[in-house]
Write a protein that holds these residues in place. Structure first.
Motif, PDB file in Angstrom:
ATOM      1  N   ALA A  72      56.833  47.479  52.342  1.00  0.00           N
ATOM      2  CA  ALA A  72      56.724  47.623  50.887  1.00  0.00           C
ATOM      3  C   ALA A  72      56.665  46.255  50.209  1.00  0.00           C
ATOM      4  CB  ALA A  72      57.901  48.437  50.350  1.00  0.00           C
ATOM      5  N   ILE A  73      57.445  45.308  50.681  1.00  0.00           N
ATOM      6  CA  ILE A  73      57.433  43.960  50.103  1.00  0.00           C
ATOM      7  C   ILE A  73      56.082  43.287  50.337  1.00  0.00           C
ATOM      8  CG2 ILE A  73      58.406  41.629  50.328  1.00  0.00           C
ATOM      9  CD1 ILE A  73      61.145  42.995  50.789  1.00  0.00           C
ATOM     10  N   ILE A  74      55.544  43.408  51.551  1.00  0.00           N
ATOM     11  CA  ILE A  74      54.238  42.821  51.847  1.00  0.00           C
ATOM     12  C   ILE A  74      53.171  43.461  50.967  1.00  0.00           C
ATOM     13  CG2 ILE A  74      52.422  42.638  53.610  1.00  0.00           C
ATOM     14  CD1 ILE A  74      54.684  42.285  55.678  1.00  0.00           C
ATOM     15  N   SER A  75      53.191  44.781  50.833  1.00  0.00           N
ATOM     16  CA  SER A  75      52.222  45.476  49.981  1.00  0.00           C
ATOM     17  C   SER A  75      52.343  45.027  48.530  1.00  0.00           C
ATOM     18  CB  SER A  75      52.421  46.990  50.068  1.00  0.00           C
ATOM     19  OG  SER A  75      52.094  47.453  51.343  1.00  0.00           O
ATOM     20  N   PHE A  76      53.589  44.907  48.042  1.00  0.00           N
ATOM     21  CA  PHE A  76      53.807  44.456  46.672  1.00  0.00           C
ATOM     22  C   PHE A  76      53.230  43.065  46.453  1.00  0.00           C
ATOM     23  CE2 PHE A  76      56.393  41.839  43.831  1.00  0.00           C
ATOM     24  CZ  PHE A  76      56.141  42.486  42.633  1.00  0.00           C
ATOM     25  N   LEU A  77      53.488  42.148  47.378  1.00  0.00           N
ATOM     26  CA  LEU A  77      53.000  40.786  47.226  1.00  0.00           C
ATOM     27  C   LEU A  77      51.469  40.735  47.238  1.00  0.00           C
ATOM     28  CD1 LEU A  77      55.569  38.837  49.437  1.00  0.00           C
ATOM     29  CD2 LEU A  77      55.414  38.871  46.936  1.00  0.00           C
ATOM     30  N   ILE A  78      50.863  41.539  48.095  1.00  0.00           N
ATOM     31  CA  ILE A  78      49.399  41.563  48.160  1.00  0.00           C
ATOM     32  C   ILE A  78      48.822  42.155  46.883  1.00  0.00           C
ATOM     33  CG2 ILE A  78      47.424  42.593  49.354  1.00  0.00           C
ATOM     34  CD1 ILE A  78      49.096  42.285  51.955  1.00  0.00           C
ATOM     35  N   ILE A  79      49.408  43.253  46.397  1.00  0.00           N
ATOM     36  CA  ILE A  79      48.942  43.876  45.154  1.00  0.00           C
ATOM     37  C   ILE A  79      49.138  42.918  43.981  1.00  0.00           C
ATOM     38  CG2 ILE A  79      49.415  45.731  43.497  1.00  0.00           C
ATOM     39  CD1 ILE A  79      49.928  47.546  45.938  1.00  0.00           C
ATOM     40  N   ALA A  80      50.285  42.232  43.938  1.00  0.00           N
ATOM     41  CA  ALA A  80      50.536  41.268  42.864  1.00  0.00           C
ATOM     42  C   ALA A  80      49.509  40.134  42.910  1.00  0.00           C
ATOM     43  CB  ALA A  80      51.951  40.707  42.974  1.00  0.00           C
ATOM     44  N   LEU A  81      49.143  39.681  44.102  1.00  0.00           N
ATOM     45  CA  LEU A  81      48.133  38.638  44.238  1.00  0.00           C
ATOM     46  C   LEU A  81      46.774  39.141  43.750  1.00  0.00           C
ATOM     47  CD1 LEU A  81      47.363  35.800  45.251  1.00  0.00           C
ATOM     48  CD2 LEU A  81      46.915  36.831  47.475  1.00  0.00           C
ATOM     49  N   CYS A  82      46.431  40.377  44.092  1.00  0.00           N
ATOM     50  CA  CYS A  82      45.162  40.956  43.619  1.00  0.00           C
ATOM     51  C   CYS A  82      45.158  41.056  42.097  1.00  0.00           C
ATOM     52  CB  CYS A  82      44.942  42.342  44.228  1.00  0.00           C
ATOM     53  SG  CYS A  82      44.552  42.304  45.979  1.00  0.00           S
ATOM     54  N   MET A  83      46.244  41.538  41.523  1.00  0.00           N
ATOM     55  CA  MET A  83      46.328  41.675  40.070  1.00  0.00           C
ATOM     56  C   MET A  83      46.235  40.299  39.396  1.00  0.00           C
ATOM     57  SD  MET A  83      46.528  44.853  39.338  1.00  0.00           S
ATOM     58  CE  MET A  83      47.070  44.793  37.658  1.00  0.00           C
ATOM     59  N   PHE A  84      46.925  39.316  39.949  1.00  0.00           N
ATOM     60  CA  PHE A  84      46.875  37.957  39.412  1.00  0.00           C
ATOM     61  C   PHE A  84      45.444  37.431  39.428  1.00  0.00           C
ATOM     62  CE2 PHE A  84      46.929  33.367  40.284  1.00  0.00           C
ATOM     63  CZ  PHE A  84      47.533  32.916  39.119  1.00  0.00           C
ATOM     64  N   SER A  85      44.738  37.668  40.531  1.00  0.00           N
ATOM     65  CA  SER A  85      43.352  37.204  40.651  1.00  0.00           C
ATOM     66  C   SER A  85      42.456  37.865  39.623  1.00  0.00           C
ATOM     67  CB  SER A  85      42.823  37.481  42.056  1.00  0.00           C
ATOM     68  OG  SER A  85      43.605  36.807  43.013  1.00  0.00           O
ATOM     69  N   VAL A  86      42.607  39.176  39.438  1.00  0.00           N
ATOM     70  CA  VAL A  86      41.783  39.898  38.475  1.00  0.00           C
ATOM     71  C   VAL A  86      42.053  39.394  37.058  1.00  0.00           C
ATOM     72  CG1 VAL A  86      41.406  42.153  37.408  1.00  0.00           C
ATOM     73  CG2 VAL A  86      41.460  41.948  39.890  1.00  0.00           C
ATOM     74  N   VAL A  87      43.326  39.221  36.707  1.00  0.00           N
ATOM     75  CA  VAL A  87      43.671  38.739  35.366  1.00  0.00           C
ATOM     76  C   VAL A  87      43.139  37.330  35.148  1.00  0.00           C
ATOM     77  CG1 VAL A  87      45.611  38.067  33.881  1.00  0.00           C
ATOM     78  CG2 VAL A  87      45.662  40.251  35.089  1.00  0.00           C
ATOM     79  N   LYS A  88      43.248  36.491  36.172  1.00  0.00           N
ATOM     80  CA  LYS A  88      42.749  35.118  36.058  1.00  0.00           C
ATOM     81  C   LYS A  88      41.237  35.120  35.836  1.00  0.00           C
ATOM     82  CE  LYS A  88      43.590  30.680  38.162  1.00  0.00           C
ATOM     83  NZ  LYS A  88      44.360  30.070  37.110  1.00  0.00           N
ATOM     84  N   ILE A  89      40.508  35.957  36.552  1.00  0.00           N
ATOM     85  CA  ILE A  89      39.051  36.046  36.387  1.00  0.00           C
ATOM     86  C   ILE A  89      38.707  36.571  34.999  1.00  0.00           C
ATOM     87  CG2 ILE A  89      36.994  37.308  37.159  1.00  0.00           C
ATOM     88  CD1 ILE A  89      38.210  37.108  40.018  1.00  0.00           C
ATOM     89  N   MET A  90      39.427  37.606  34.547  1.00  0.00           N
ATOM     90  CA  MET A  90      39.163  38.171  33.225  1.00  0.00           C
ATOM     91  C   MET A  90      39.445  37.140  32.129  1.00  0.00           C
ATOM     92  SD  MET A  90      37.933  41.103  33.749  1.00  0.00           S
ATOM     93  CE  MET A  90      37.970  41.841  32.148  1.00  0.00           C
ATOM     94  N   ASN A  91      40.524  36.372  32.259  1.00  0.00           N
ATOM     95  CA  ASN A  91      40.830  35.329  31.279  1.00  0.00           C
ATOM     96  C   ASN A  91      39.745  34.263  31.254  1.00  0.00           C
ATOM     97  OD1 ASN A  91      43.178  36.530  30.425  1.00  0.00           O
ATOM     98  ND2 ASN A  91      44.500  35.302  31.743  1.00  0.00           N
ATOM     99  N   LYS A  92      39.232  33.902  32.422  1.00  0.00           N
ATOM    100  CA  LYS A  92      38.175  32.898  32.492  1.00  0.00           C
ATOM    101  C   LYS A  92      36.902  33.413  31.814  1.00  0.00           C
ATOM    102  CE  LYS A  92      35.891  29.813  35.720  1.00  0.00           C
ATOM    103  NZ  LYS A  92      35.757  29.390  37.104  1.00  0.00           N
ATOM    104  N   LEU A  93      36.555  34.676  32.055  1.00  0.00           N
ATOM    105  CA  LEU A  93      35.381  35.265  31.416  1.00  0.00           C
ATOM    106  C   LEU A  93      35.560  35.340  29.903  1.00  0.00           C
ATOM    107  CD1 LEU A  93      34.518  38.146  33.894  1.00  0.00           C
ATOM    108  CD2 LEU A  93      33.304  35.978  33.599  1.00  0.00           C
ATOM    109  N   HIS A  94      36.777  35.670  29.473  1.00  0.00           N
ATOM    110  CA  HIS A  94      37.057  35.765  28.043  1.00  0.00           C
ATOM    111  C   HIS A  94      36.935  34.398  27.369  1.00  0.00           C
ATOM    112  CE1 HIS A  94      38.600  37.576  24.421  1.00  0.00           C
ATOM    113  NE2 HIS A  94      39.547  36.662  24.342  1.00  0.00           N
ATOM    114  N   LYS A  95      37.412  33.353  28.022  1.00  0.00           N
ATOM    115  CA  LYS A  95      37.314  32.005  27.466  1.00  0.00           C
ATOM    116  C   LYS A  95      35.857  31.561  27.372  1.00  0.00           C
ATOM    117  CE  LYS A  95      41.852  30.287  28.752  1.00  0.00           C
ATOM    118  NZ  LYS A  95      42.616  29.386  29.621  1.00  0.00           N
TER     119      LYS A  95
END
Length: 130
Positions: A72-95
């Motif tokens: 569960a911890i490994i899955s959480f960390l991977i999902i959190a990394l995916c979410m972080f990546s998506v948000v970072k990409i969306m913020n870059k596109l928005h800028k």
């Protein structure tokens, strides 16, 4: 009380939140699919096929499923990394969108008020602008 409830439900905030929850649920399915179908097999290959879910400790006649917690911890960390990546990409596109928009206002150098970009005199402090 029913009228107040109708007003509450009809407000934009509640509808926006409901749409966000639906989109979030759909996005969760996509992220879980990526994690379960792509990333976890790679993690399994890197850890020589160790099945963490079978790891348990017996303590006072009770099995503590340590492996399930690790998974569960490994899955959480991977999902959190995916979410972080998506948000970072969306913020870059928005800028980038903001950079492409042409400015329509400027700041008066004297009173620091926001004024029309074509103004020759500040409407707030009446200073002449160059």
């Amino acid at each position: 009380m029913i009228e107040e409830f109708k007003k509450f439900i009809a407000r934009g905030n509640v509808i926006d939140m409901a749409i966000g929850l639906v989109i979030g649920s759909a996005f969760t399915a996509v992220v879980n699919s990526i994690v379960d179908g792509l990333i976890m097999p790679i993690v399994g290959a890197l850890t020589a096929g160790i099945d963490f879910s079978s790891i348990k400790i017996s303590l006072f006649g009770v099995d503590l499923l340590i492996g399930s917690v690790i998974t569960a911890i490994i899955s959480f960390l991977i999902i959190a990394l995916c979410m972080f990546s998506v948000v970072k990409i969306m913020n870059k596109l928005h800028k980038e969108e903001e950079k492409n928009e042409e400015a329509t206002t400027k700041i008066c150098p004297f009173c620091k008020s926001e004024i029309d970009i074509n103004a020759t005199r500040c409407p707030h402090c009446t200073s002449e602008l160059n």
